[in-house]
Write a protein that holds these residues in place. Structure first.
Motif, PDB file in Angstrom:
ATOM      1  N   ASP A  48      24.722  33.813   6.649  1.00 24.57           N
ATOM      2  CA  ASP A  48      23.681  33.969   7.683  1.00 24.57           C
ATOM      3  C   ASP A  48      23.800  32.927   8.783  1.00 24.57           C
ATOM      4  O   ASP A  48      22.992  32.931   9.717  1.00 24.57           O
ATOM      5  CB  ASP A  48      22.283  33.861   7.037  1.00 24.57           C
ATOM      6  CG  ASP A  48      22.040  34.929   5.998  1.00 24.57           C
ATOM      7  OD1 ASP A  48      22.206  36.107   6.342  1.00 24.57           O
ATOM      8  OD2 ASP A  48      21.719  34.595   4.841  1.00 24.57           O
ATOM      9  N   GLY A 117      16.026  41.646   6.716  1.00 23.81           N
ATOM     10  CA  GLY A 117      15.846  40.900   7.957  1.00 23.81           C
ATOM     11  C   GLY A 117      16.767  41.444   9.030  1.00 23.81           C
ATOM     12  O   GLY A 117      16.937  42.649   9.135  1.00 23.81           O
ATOM     13  N   THR A 119      18.058  41.856  13.104  1.00 24.86           N
ATOM     14  CA  THR A 119      17.399  41.971  14.410  1.00 24.86           C
ATOM     15  C   THR A 119      16.236  42.956  14.377  1.00 24.86           C
ATOM     16  O   THR A 119      15.222  42.754  15.027  1.00 24.86           O
ATOM     17  CB  THR A 119      18.408  42.427  15.476  1.00 24.86           C
ATOM     18  OG1 THR A 119      19.220  43.444  14.900  1.00 24.86           O
ATOM     19  CG2 THR A 119      19.266  41.252  15.930  1.00 24.86           C
ATOM     20  N   LEU A 121      13.133  44.332  12.665  1.00 24.70           N
ATOM     21  CA  LEU A 121      12.184  43.963  11.610  1.00 24.70           C
ATOM     22  C   LEU A 121      11.189  45.105  11.401  1.00 24.70           C
ATOM     23  O   LEU A 121      10.733  45.721  12.352  1.00 24.70           O
ATOM     24  CB  LEU A 121      11.452  42.683  12.000  1.00 24.70           C
ATOM     25  CG  LEU A 121      12.345  41.449  12.115  1.00 24.70           C
ATOM     26  CD1 LEU A 121      11.521  40.224  12.462  1.00 24.70           C
ATOM     27  CD2 LEU A 121      13.114  41.208  10.818  1.00 24.70           C
ATOM     28  N   THR A 145      13.454  37.003   2.305  1.00 30.67           N
ATOM     29  CA  THR A 145      13.869  37.779   3.484  1.00 30.67           C
ATOM     30  C   THR A 145      14.783  36.936   4.370  1.00 30.67           C
ATOM     31  O   THR A 145      14.473  35.771   4.655  1.00 30.67           O
ATOM     32  CB  THR A 145      12.643  38.278   4.285  1.00 30.67           C
ATOM     33  OG1 THR A 145      13.095  39.032   5.406  1.00 30.67           O
ATOM     34  CG2 THR A 145      11.733  37.145   4.755  1.00 30.67           C
ATOM     35  N   THR A 147      15.093  36.318   7.332  1.00 30.36           N
ATOM     36  CA  THR A 147      14.434  36.382   8.633  1.00 30.36           C
ATOM     37  C   THR A 147      14.225  34.946   9.095  1.00 30.36           C
ATOM     38  O   THR A 147      13.449  34.206   8.493  1.00 30.36           O
ATOM     39  CB  THR A 147      13.081  37.112   8.495  1.00 30.36           C
ATOM     40  OG1 THR A 147      13.328  38.432   7.988  1.00 30.36           O
ATOM     41  CG2 THR A 147      12.366  37.209   9.830  1.00 30.36           C
ATOM     42  N   GLU A 149      13.824  33.900  12.530  1.00 28.63           N
ATOM     43  CA  GLU A 149      13.131  33.680  13.797  1.00 28.63           C
ATOM     44  C   GLU A 149      11.731  33.107  13.554  1.00 28.63           C
ATOM     45  O   GLU A 149      11.089  33.418  12.557  1.00 28.63           O
ATOM     46  CB  GLU A 149      12.951  35.017  14.562  1.00 28.63           C
ATOM     47  CG  GLU A 149      14.238  35.709  14.938  1.00 28.63           C
ATOM     48  CD  GLU A 149      14.856  36.429  13.748  1.00 28.63           C
ATOM     49  OE1 GLU A 149      14.159  36.693  12.749  1.00 28.63           O
ATOM     50  OE2 GLU A 149      16.070  36.701  13.802  1.00 28.63           O
ATOM     51  N   ASN A 152       7.621  35.997  13.893  1.00 25.04           N
ATOM     52  CA  ASN A 152       8.160  37.351  13.752  1.00 25.04           C
ATOM     53  C   ASN A 152       7.143  38.254  13.055  1.00 25.04           C
ATOM     54  O   ASN A 152       6.237  37.774  12.355  1.00 25.04           O
ATOM     55  CB  ASN A 152       9.483  37.314  12.990  1.00 25.04           C
ATOM     56  CG  ASN A 152       9.282  36.910  11.550  1.00 25.04           C
ATOM     57  OD1 ASN A 152       8.833  37.709  10.736  1.00 25.04           O
ATOM     58  ND2 ASN A 152       9.568  35.646  11.231  1.00 25.04           N
ATOM     59  N   THR A 154       7.457  40.393  10.618  1.00 28.78           N
ATOM     60  CA  THR A 154       7.500  40.417   9.154  1.00 28.78           C
ATOM     61  C   THR A 154       6.525  39.381   8.580  1.00 28.78           C
ATOM     62  O   THR A 154       5.719  39.689   7.689  1.00 28.78           O
ATOM     63  CB  THR A 154       8.935  40.115   8.659  1.00 28.78           C
ATOM     64  OG1 THR A 154       9.765  41.220   9.004  1.00 28.78           O
ATOM     65  CG2 THR A 154       8.979  39.900   7.159  1.00 28.78           C
ATOM     66  N   LYS A 168      13.101  32.059   3.071  1.00 28.79           N
ATOM     67  CA  LYS A 168      14.103  32.545   4.023  1.00 28.79           C
ATOM     68  C   LYS A 168      15.457  32.592   3.349  1.00 28.79           C
ATOM     69  O   LYS A 168      16.280  31.674   3.500  1.00 28.79           O
ATOM     70  CB  LYS A 168      14.174  31.603   5.216  1.00 28.79           C
ATOM     71  CG  LYS A 168      12.937  31.599   6.098  1.00 28.79           C
ATOM     72  CD  LYS A 168      13.237  30.817   7.365  1.00 28.79           C
ATOM     73  CE  LYS A 168      12.018  30.027   7.803  1.00 28.79           C
ATOM     74  NZ  LYS A 168      12.254  29.251   9.021  1.00 28.79           N
TER      75      LYS A 168
END
Lengths: 410, 410
Positions: A48, A117, A119, A121, A145, A147, A149, A152, A154, A168
């Motif tokens: 990631d 996750g 781009t 969501l 997740t 994710t 950012e 967000n 989510t 994360k």
């Protein structure tokens, strides 16, 4: 395409259970199992491109995400949450009491939810997995997740659900962390939620070590129409399936060839204006259009492939639906397009794909309960059944079983 | 042993999910998948030392086995079959109808049942897996078993159940055959029934390709007694668990240390006379005896380890049992020894072991049903929920979903 060739094409396209990629996933699992957080840090950097101080999301960050969405979005998520709660409550199992036998249900203690996750969501997927668990009464819900950012949607959806344990981390490493526990992520009893290919492999390898909901594949819809179908609405229904990803499968079926032709023509016209037209085009090239010569043929096709979504837009819907045995979910009539099920009807949109509806069902509140029998026999009942039991214990040469039964008749 | 050390010992003993043996099982699966019956013949020669003309058991051979058992055994099996039917019918799910939502159940079409073979044959296991499937309404039941003797009681029990499709094949290769189909063995939708270590690995690898019931481990019992316990009966109950195999686990718990001492002493005296004393001795050496200082401690221990069998022989049984959340099955009182559950009470004796009762349940009729929601929204309901759905579709940038929802409001 006739029904027989339709079915054989479908079967030939089914995913392989080839084991080529298992080795990599096993390595990831073993590494997480022995090295815990350190392994999670390695993989999150490798896959990631993220270097994190901690995987655990701060509570304040969840609240910040909630504050960052519009009040319209906030109200939409809250309204949808209430709809899902209402439906899931209505199908929740309750204890059975037949005197000498009781059958009782309890919520799972700790669960893990995988939320994809990247781009794109999908807050709807948060609600469709977390809310059934909340209705079941699960006390500890841990969400993983990939994710990364800030602010967000989510996290906003998780905040609305009152979830405080969010990590994360994604991929097979996140599944391994939930299965065995690390310094930061606790071991859970069951893991639910769809993920990518490696998530699916990890879930399969860890089945039995923890509970697993299902192995998710590409999404599918089968739409059955008569000649009165609303053509533009059907085209959007097909697009709505196809826009998910290039592997999504759409099946349009009718007894009437002319309506299929009309829908196909209109689809070509409308496609150019779709924002996600390249994904739709890639997906739709594998579209299956089929004319069936009877409703019996349609039903046998549906029961063979158990489509994730079945949409019946047909004057004989009731009769047809009564004969459908295997499907992820069935949508009946003009005001039940699949898209309303994706968001707000009530049943979870986490549904079995790729023929697995023949043996499994969509995620629901009852998947977060476990159950057992309580056996409290009266002396008279015991005496009624002990002799056959002793006979078979003797035949099975389990002498202590025989003695355990026999001593209670003395 | 105190409760904390009891639990940590238990956790440390849990089976590893080490992947060392997966490679061999993957090879077996791939070979069966590509070469069908030929692969089955190879493995049956290699592992079972048998060269067969055909795997399918002749119907006449099933009848011969039935004729070969005593009339007492025949009647015992038939009586037990009726008991199981009666219980399984009482817990079978039925359709729910809430107007705009229905939730419907259908029996699986084709299932596979694994019945262990070898020298010890267990007709009770045939009834405990096949009868729940029959009650569910499964049309096609295919049984695989590495049972090569003529006139055996496994075949007799299958004959009593009316089963016609029986194949002499076992191990991982039998699971692979049921998952993919061969020239002789058909592909099924779900595979149930306990088997050896390789059967368990194959089931795990094929989870999702077909439905799988659970991964079976060594059997367990936890017995909780007060000072009035019938000592000899409890000793036989412990023996009955221990005689299954050397890995079986027995836990004897009380608040009263003196009764545990008495049972231990009596157990040593009685052990010498047991036909299966060497197995019992091997199993019992890992016995866990624990004194708990409160019923709360007992309950927390039970809910932590979710024992396959919990036997409460205690004056406060009702209060204790109300607080048990996780267990394979609970046996309440003197006339509900675990041995009666193994044979004739009604619930299947195929139960979750090794903590998996925390997320799964004993095999029952409902594991042979699948289910789905039927969504038939009225226009007014649709209008009530479409706006939140549109809001989230827009946020998720799924434009075709938005259009599919929006066109129905025009």
């Amino acid at each position: 395409m006739n029904v027989a060739s339709f079915i054989s094409t479908f079967d030939a396209q089914r995913g392989s259970a080839g084991f080529d990629d298992y080795k990599d996933v096993m390595e990831i699992i073993e590494h997480v199992r022995s090295d815990g957080d350190r392994a999670l840090h390695d993989y999150t950097a490798q896959f990631d491109n993220q270097t994190l101080d901690t995987f655990k999301v701060d509570k304040a960050a969840l609240k910040d995400s909630y504050d960052a969405i519009s009040s319209e979005e906030r109200e939409a998520l809250e309204t949808i949450k209430r709809r899902i709660e209402h439906y899931q409550k209505s199908i929740k199992y309750t204890d059975m009491d037949h005197g000498e036998f009781r059958y009782v249900y309890h919520p799972l203690e700790k669960i893990g939810v995988y939320v994809p996750g990247g781009t794109a969501l999908y807050p709807s997927s948060v609600l469709m997995t977390v809310v059934p668990a909340l209705v079941a009464g699960v006390k500890e819900i841990h969400v993983v997740t990939p994710t990364f950012e800030e602010n967000n949607i989510t996290f906003a959806a998780l905040y609305i659900c009152g979830i405080e344990n969010v990590y994360k981390v994604g991929g097979a490493q996140a599944i391994a962390a939930l299965a065995y526990g690390t310094q930061t992520v606790p071991k859970v009893d069951k893991i639910v939620g769809p993920g990518n290919y490696y998530v699916a492999l990890a879930k399969r390898l860890l089945f039995g070590e923890v509970g697993i909901d299902m192995i998710a594949g590409p999404s599918e819809i089968l739409i059955y129409v008569d000649q009165d179908a609303h053509i533009d609405a059907i085209v959007y229904d097909l697009f709505a399936q196809a826009e998910h990803d290039a592997n999504a499968r759409t099946f349009l079926i009718s007894e009437d060839e002319s309506i299929i032709k009309k829908i196909e023509e209109r689809l070509e016209q409308m496609l150019a204006n779709q924002p996600r037209s390249s994904i739709i085009r890639a997906s739709i090239k594998d579209n299956h259009y089929a004319v069936v010569d009877s409703q019996e043929a349609l039903i046998s096709m549906i029961n063979h492939i158990a489509p994730e979504h079945v949409s019946i837009q047909h004057r004989d819907a009731d009769r047809i639906i009564r004969n459908i045995k295997y499907a992820g979910a069935v949508f009946n009539g003009y005001y039940s397009p699949e898209a309303i099920g994706d968001y707000a009807a009530g049943p979870s949109h986490v549904l079995p794909t790729d023929k697995t509806g023949r043996f499994s069902h969509g995620l629901n509140v009852n998947d977060f309960l476990t159950s057992h029998a309580v056996i409290s026999l009266e002396k008279t009942t015991y005496e009624d059944i002990v002799e056959p039991a002793k006979t078979i214990a003797r035949r099975e040469q389990l002498d202590a079983h025989y003695q355990s039964l026999n001593i209670r008749t003395e």
